[in-house]
Design an enzyme around this catalytic site. Structure first.
Site, PDB file in Angstrom:
ATOM      1  N   LYS A 160       0.845  -1.186   0.000  1.00  0.00           N
ATOM      2  CA  LYS A 160       0.000   0.000   0.000  1.00  0.00           C
ATOM      3  C   LYS A 160       0.882   1.238   0.000  1.00  0.00           C
ATOM      4  O   LYS A 160       1.973   1.242   0.582  1.00  0.00           O
ATOM      5  CB  LYS A 160      -0.896   0.017   1.253  1.00  0.00           C
ATOM      6  CG  LYS A 160      -1.642   1.319   1.500  1.00  0.00           C
ATOM      7  CD  LYS A 160      -2.347   1.308   2.846  1.00  0.00           C
ATOM      8  CE  LYS A 160      -2.944   2.668   3.160  1.00  0.00           C
ATOM      9  NZ  LYS A 160      -3.631   2.706   4.462  1.00  0.00           N
ATOM     10  N   GLU A 205      -8.361  11.084  13.916  1.00  0.00           N
ATOM     11  CA  GLU A 205      -7.545   9.888  14.143  1.00  0.00           C
ATOM     12  C   GLU A 205      -6.558  10.056  15.290  1.00  0.00           C
ATOM     13  O   GLU A 205      -5.671  10.928  15.252  1.00  0.00           O
ATOM     14  CB  GLU A 205      -6.778   9.513  12.867  1.00  0.00           C
ATOM     15  CG  GLU A 205      -5.995   8.223  12.992  1.00  0.00           C
ATOM     16  CD  GLU A 205      -5.488   7.703  11.659  1.00  0.00           C
ATOM     17  OE1 GLU A 205      -4.882   6.611  11.652  1.00  0.00           O
ATOM     18  OE2 GLU A 205      -5.705   8.368  10.619  1.00  0.00           O
TER      19      GLU A 205
END
Length: 402
Positions: A160, A205
């Site tokens: 990724k 987050e």
């Protein structure tokens, strides 16, 4: 000379409840979520982030408040590149805890600054402004970078990589920082809101939090829009949970955070399945992680350095993904994608991932916004472009909204 501070309940100075946003004003420092956090005024010292705890330990503090962070703290950032970072020790720091306790930490001869800040009236700038939005990295360059990252995943070079882009918002008059923070509070009150040196944002987050020997993290990865229609949003959330592409993207982040924290913990637990974390404009897959640190306890700064940048902002494997980003993305991220938060002398603190953010120019007439997304084998460049457009809305709307 040893700096000396005192920490006293805010009730010693006022019987009113003060918003940390207003105490930070246009020129202060802010890190807050759900009313809990800090507002700093003035700058006693600015130090390299790795040296912050050493400076805090040198300070003497006479405190009559028993609450997390009710002491001398430093508020700072960790850049995306992983090297550098700074922390500011405010001259005056107002704090609030989850149980409602409020206090102020200041030097004994600086009560006047405390009183002046508490009595000041913050008024939003009412002058109208015109805005012009222009790209940083071109859309064509961004789409090509996404394609190259996707192809690298398909070849097996990486698992990724996160590809980001930036836009610039030019304003005909200076952007009112306090008004911007209040708009972010109205729309993103459950996010970590921050303002340090013109770096402003509302991040959903949690990178890492340390409270004594307890450590927590809430990694987010995998995104879909919110429309405001409950039926549509529920359908999108269901599709997000079942999306193979988003599940892969999320799993990579969870595994990295787990594997990074585990060697420092006596135990580490996490949710078996991710939940959907909804903010005003988007929905994310999120997994809560919590454990207990082994002795000797790693400081929150140690953990920030180990975790940042997470695969949610960098990629996996880290070095290969960061090399691909550097070669293809076409922008200097600066503080975007790193961490922002606070630390005390004991190594406790809370740090958020520096996303949903803008960097203001020194005259506050230009804001640079960032947004990105995780690229895996099933990523489609135009869909990734649409995701960045949705993520831009958090800051864009707060800036241009009257």
């Amino acid at each position: 000379m040893t700096p000396r501070f005192v920490t006293r309940p805010l009730s010693d100075f006022t019987d009113q409840d003060h918003d940390l946003n207003d105490l930070a004003g246009n020129d202060g420092i802010l890190f807050v979520r759900n009313g809990v956090g800090f507002a700093g005024v003035g700058e006693l010292a600015r130090v390299a982030l790795p040296d912050a705890m050493a400076h805090l330990k040198e300070a003497a503090n006479d405190s009559t408040v028993d609450a997390p962070g009710a002491a001398v703290v430093a508020i700072g950032w960790h850049p995306f590149s992983g090297s550098g970072g700074e922390a500011i020790i405010p001259k005056v720091c107002f704090g609030k805890a989850a149980n409602g306790q409020a206090w102020v930490t200041f030097q004994p001869n600086d009560e006047e600054t405390v009183l002046r800040r508490l009595s000041s009236q913050i008024t939003a700038t009412s002058s109208p402004a015109n805005y012009n939005i222009r790209p940083g990295v071109s859309i064509e360059h961004y789409l090509e970078a996404v394609t190259r990252a996707r192809d690298a995943v398909r070849r097996g070079d990486i698992t990724k990589a996160v590809i980001a882009r930036d836009i610039f918002v030019d304003s005909s008059s200076p952007i009112d920082v306090n008004a911007l923070l209040k708009r972010l509070k109205a729309s993103f009150g459950s996010s970590y809101r921050y303002s340090i040196d013109g770096f402003i944002g509302a991040s959903p987050e949690l990178l890492v939090e340390r409270a004594g020997d307890v450590v927590r993290s809430l990694p987010l990865a995998g995104t879909c829009p919110r429309t405001g229609d409950p039926t549509t949003d529920a359908r999108l959330a269901s599709e997000l949970r079942s999306s193979k592409k988003n599940q892969i993207e999320h799993r990579v982040v969870i595994d990295m955070v787990h594997d990074t924290l585990l060697p420092h913990c006596s135990y580490l637990d996490w949710q078996p399945e991710p939940e959907v974390i909804a903010v005003a404009n988007v929905q994310h897959l999120g997994t809560s992680i919590e454990g207990r640190l082994s002795a000797p306890l790693a400081s929150v700064i140690d953990l920030v350095h180990l975790l940042s940048p997470t695969p949610a902002l960098g990629g996996h494997p880290r070095e290969a993904a960061l090399r691909l980003i550097s070669e293809n993305e076409g922008l200097d991220r600066g503080r975007y994608g790193g961490g922002v938060g606070w630390v005390d002398a004991s190594g406790n603190g809370t740090w958020a991932v520096a996303i949903r953010c803008a960097q203001l120019s020194s005259d506050r007439r230009t804001a640079r916004l960032f947004a990105g997304g995780g690229i895996v084998a099933d990523s489609e460049p135009n869909a990734e472009l649409a995701e960045t457009q949705a993520k831009f809305q958090a800051m864009l709307a707060a800036i241009v909204r009257p």
